[in-house]
Design a protein around this motif. Structure first.
Motif, PDB file in Angstrom:
ATOM      1  N   GLY A  80       0.884  -5.377  -5.584  1.00 39.79           N
ATOM      2  CA  GLY A  80       1.252  -4.042  -6.260  1.00 39.79           C
ATOM      3  C   GLY A  80       0.606  -2.752  -5.874  1.00 39.79           C
ATOM      4  O   GLY A  80      -0.683  -2.995  -5.679  1.00 39.79           O
ATOM      5  N   THR A  81       1.252  -1.765  -5.837  1.00 41.47           N
ATOM      6  CA  THR A  81       0.451  -0.594  -5.725  1.00 41.47           C
ATOM      7  C   THR A  81       1.297   0.413  -6.725  1.00 41.47           C
ATOM      8  O   THR A  81       2.324   0.606  -7.169  1.00 41.47           O
ATOM      9  N   LEU A  82       0.495   1.380  -7.348  1.00 41.41           N
ATOM     10  CA  LEU A  82       0.704   2.258  -8.290  1.00 41.41           C
ATOM     11  C   LEU A  82       1.350   3.487  -8.031  1.00 41.41           C
ATOM     12  O   LEU A  82       0.663   4.127  -7.148  1.00 41.41           O
ATOM     13  N   VAL A  83       2.526   3.865  -8.412  1.00 41.98           N
ATOM     14  CA  VAL A  83       3.172   5.258  -8.108  1.00 41.98           C
ATOM     15  C   VAL A  83       3.187   5.956  -9.299  1.00 41.98           C
ATOM     16  O   VAL A  83       3.616   5.494 -10.303  1.00 41.98           O
ATOM     17  N   THR A  84       2.491   7.058  -9.390  1.00 42.47           N
ATOM     18  CA  THR A  84       2.642   7.861 -10.606  1.00 42.47           C
ATOM     19  C   THR A  84       3.411   9.396 -10.137  1.00 42.47           C
ATOM     20  O   THR A  84       2.977  10.114  -9.333  1.00 42.47           O
ATOM     21  N   VAL A  85       4.351   9.667 -11.011  1.00 47.03           N
ATOM     22  CA  VAL A  85       5.108  10.834 -10.547  1.00 47.03           C
ATOM     23  C   VAL A  85       4.704  11.848 -11.620  1.00 47.03           C
ATOM     24  O   VAL A  85       5.255  11.489 -12.904  1.00 47.03           O
ATOM     25  N   PRO A 137       9.563  11.739 -12.625  1.00 48.37           N
ATOM     26  CA  PRO A 137       8.708  10.698 -13.549  1.00 48.37           C
ATOM     27  C   PRO A 137       9.202   9.408 -14.184  1.00 48.37           C
ATOM     28  O   PRO A 137       8.163   8.495 -14.153  1.00 48.37           O
ATOM     29  N   GLU A 138      10.415   9.161 -14.200  1.00 51.11           N
ATOM     30  CA  GLU A 138      10.792   7.872 -14.408  1.00 51.11           C
ATOM     31  C   GLU A 138      10.603   6.661 -13.498  1.00 51.11           C
ATOM     32  O   GLU A 138      10.876   5.702 -13.731  1.00 51.11           O
ATOM     33  N   ASP A 139      10.267   6.962 -12.109  1.00 58.04           N
ATOM     34  CA  ASP A 139       9.912   6.250 -11.292  1.00 58.04           C
ATOM     35  C   ASP A 139       8.593   5.837 -11.112  1.00 58.04           C
ATOM     36  O   ASP A 139       8.000   4.982 -10.507  1.00 58.04           O
ATOM     37  N   THR A 140       7.682   6.537 -12.123  1.00 58.91           N
ATOM     38  CA  THR A 140       6.421   5.921 -12.456  1.00 58.91           C
ATOM     39  C   THR A 140       6.227   4.386 -12.587  1.00 58.91           C
ATOM     40  O   THR A 140       6.947   4.087 -13.813  1.00 58.91           O
ATOM     41  N   ALA A 141       5.566   3.706 -11.880  1.00 57.74           N
ATOM     42  CA  ALA A 141       5.482   2.262 -12.059  1.00 57.74           C
ATOM     43  C   ALA A 141       4.660   1.644 -10.995  1.00 57.74           C
ATOM     44  O   ALA A 141       3.952   2.300 -10.213  1.00 57.74           O
ATOM     45  N   VAL A 142       4.241   0.349 -11.182  1.00 51.58           N
ATOM     46  CA  VAL A 142       3.502  -0.281  -9.975  1.00 51.58           C
ATOM     47  C   VAL A 142       4.807  -0.943  -9.500  1.00 51.58           C
ATOM     48  O   VAL A 142       5.643  -1.414  -9.691  1.00 51.58           O
ATOM     49  N   ARG A 159       6.130   6.972   0.744  1.00 54.10           N
ATOM     50  CA  ARG A 159       6.327   5.901   1.543  1.00 54.10           C
ATOM     51  C   ARG A 159       5.505   4.574   1.321  1.00 54.10           C
ATOM     52  O   ARG A 159       4.264   4.764   1.524  1.00 54.10           O
ATOM     53  N   LEU A 160       6.002   3.729   0.712  1.00 55.75           N
ATOM     54  CA  LEU A 160       5.101   2.314   0.430  1.00 55.75           C
ATOM     55  C   LEU A 160       5.251   1.557   1.748  1.00 55.75           C
ATOM     56  O   LEU A 160       6.485   1.488   2.253  1.00 55.75           O
ATOM     57  N   SER A 161       4.369   0.757   2.122  1.00 59.09           N
ATOM     58  CA  SER A 161       4.163  -0.369   2.985  1.00 59.09           C
ATOM     59  C   SER A 161       3.914  -1.494   2.485  1.00 59.09           C
ATOM     60  O   SER A 161       3.123  -1.782   1.455  1.00 59.09           O
ATOM     61  N   CYS A 162       4.339  -2.579   3.146  1.00 61.76           N
ATOM     62  CA  CYS A 162       4.124  -4.008   2.619  1.00 61.76           C
ATOM     63  C   CYS A 162       4.032  -4.683   4.052  1.00 61.76           C
ATOM     64  O   CYS A 162       4.784  -4.849   4.786  1.00 61.76           O
ATOM     65  N   ALA A 163       2.541  -5.314   4.253  1.00 62.98           N
ATOM     66  CA  ALA A 163       2.297  -5.805   5.387  1.00 62.98           C
ATOM     67  C   ALA A 163       2.339  -7.355   4.929  1.00 62.98           C
ATOM     68  O   ALA A 163       1.876  -8.025   4.383  1.00 62.98           O
ATOM     69  N   ALA A 164       3.084  -8.075   5.955  1.00 62.70           N
ATOM     70  CA  ALA A 164       3.175  -9.536   5.923  1.00 62.70           C
ATOM     71  C   ALA A 164       2.195 -10.154   6.874  1.00 62.70           C
ATOM     72  O   ALA A 164       1.964  -9.612   7.817  1.00 62.70           O
ATOM     73  N   SER A 165       1.719 -11.574   6.336  1.00 64.73           N
ATOM     74  CA  SER A 165       0.757 -12.090   7.388  1.00 64.73           C
ATOM     75  C   SER A 165       1.331 -12.779   8.335  1.00 64.73           C
ATOM     76  O   SER A 165       0.771 -13.607   9.125  1.00 64.73           O
ATOM     77  N   GLN A 166       2.733 -13.098   8.444  1.00 64.27           N
ATOM     78  CA  GLN A 166       3.463 -13.778   9.091  1.00 64.27           C
ATOM     79  C   GLN A 166       4.572 -13.244   9.911  1.00 64.27           C
ATOM     80  O   GLN A 166       4.915 -12.176   9.092  1.00 64.27           O
ATOM     81  N   THR A 167       5.163 -13.559  10.679  1.00 62.49           N
ATOM     82  CA  THR A 167       6.333 -12.973  11.103  1.00 62.49           C
ATOM     83  C   THR A 167       7.556 -12.799  10.095  1.00 62.49           C
ATOM     84  O   THR A 167       7.717 -13.928   9.362  1.00 62.49           O
ATOM     85  N   ILE A 168       8.086 -11.940  10.081  1.00 64.50           N
ATOM     86  CA  ILE A 168       9.257 -11.793   9.071  1.00 64.50           C
ATOM     87  C   ILE A 168      10.649 -11.694   9.643  1.00 64.50           C
ATOM     88  O   ILE A 168      11.399 -11.455   8.740  1.00 64.50           O
ATOM     89  N   SER A 198       0.836  -1.127  -0.016  1.00 58.96           N
ATOM     90  CA  SER A 198      -0.028  -0.063  -0.153  1.00 58.96           C
ATOM     91  C   SER A 198       0.605   1.137  -0.024  1.00 58.96           C
ATOM     92  O   SER A 198       2.218   1.107   0.210  1.00 58.96           O
ATOM     93  N   GLY A 199       0.353   2.552  -0.205  1.00 54.82           N
ATOM     94  CA  GLY A 199       0.955   3.512  -0.292  1.00 54.82           C
ATOM     95  C   GLY A 199       1.254   4.263  -1.524  1.00 54.82           C
ATOM     96  O   GLY A 199       1.759   5.328  -1.446  1.00 54.82           O
TER      97      GLY A 199
END
Length: 113
Positions: A106-111, A85-90, A17-26, A5-6
């Motif tokens: 995946g989370t979309l970032v558009t610059v 702008p070149e950082d734009t991506a999923v 800031r992008l976040s990634c939540a894991a369903s178990q201990t990492i 997300s993010g």
């Protein structure tokens, strides 16, 4: 299971800031990473965070992006600054655990320029 997300729309020079939540201990996951895929291009590694604490980055994001993990929250983060702008991506979070590879949705970032 990984949940990213993010993402969003940001102007060039901004931060996200992008976040990634894991369903178990990492804690025991040796390799966690962020990848990205721009439209019409192959998925590429953005940065990796190893269980040892070391990190690696693609040359294109060095000194602008920081990857980190919070084992108390089972979260992986990607702090992005000086966005271009070149950082734009999923952006996808990734983990390799017990010989299996896991991907977030995946989370979309558009610059914008």
């Amino acid at each position: 299971q990984l949940q990213a997300s993010g993402g969003g729309l940001v102007q060039a020079g901004g931060s996200l800031r992008l976040s990634c939540a894991a369903s178990q201990t990492i804690t025991s996951i040796a390799y966690m990473a962020w990848y990205r895929q721009a439209s019409g291009k192959q998925r590429e590694l953005v940065g990796a965070n190893l269980r040892t604490g070391s990190t690696r980055y693609a040359d294109s994001v060095k000194d602008r992006f920081t990857i980190s993990r919070d084992t108390s929250k089972n979260m992986l983060y990607l702090q992005m600054s000086s966005l271009k702008p070149e950082d734009t991506a999923v952006y996808y979070c990734n983990a390799i655990y017990n010989g299996n590879t896991y991907w977030g949705q995946g989370t979309l970032v558009t610059v914008s320029s």
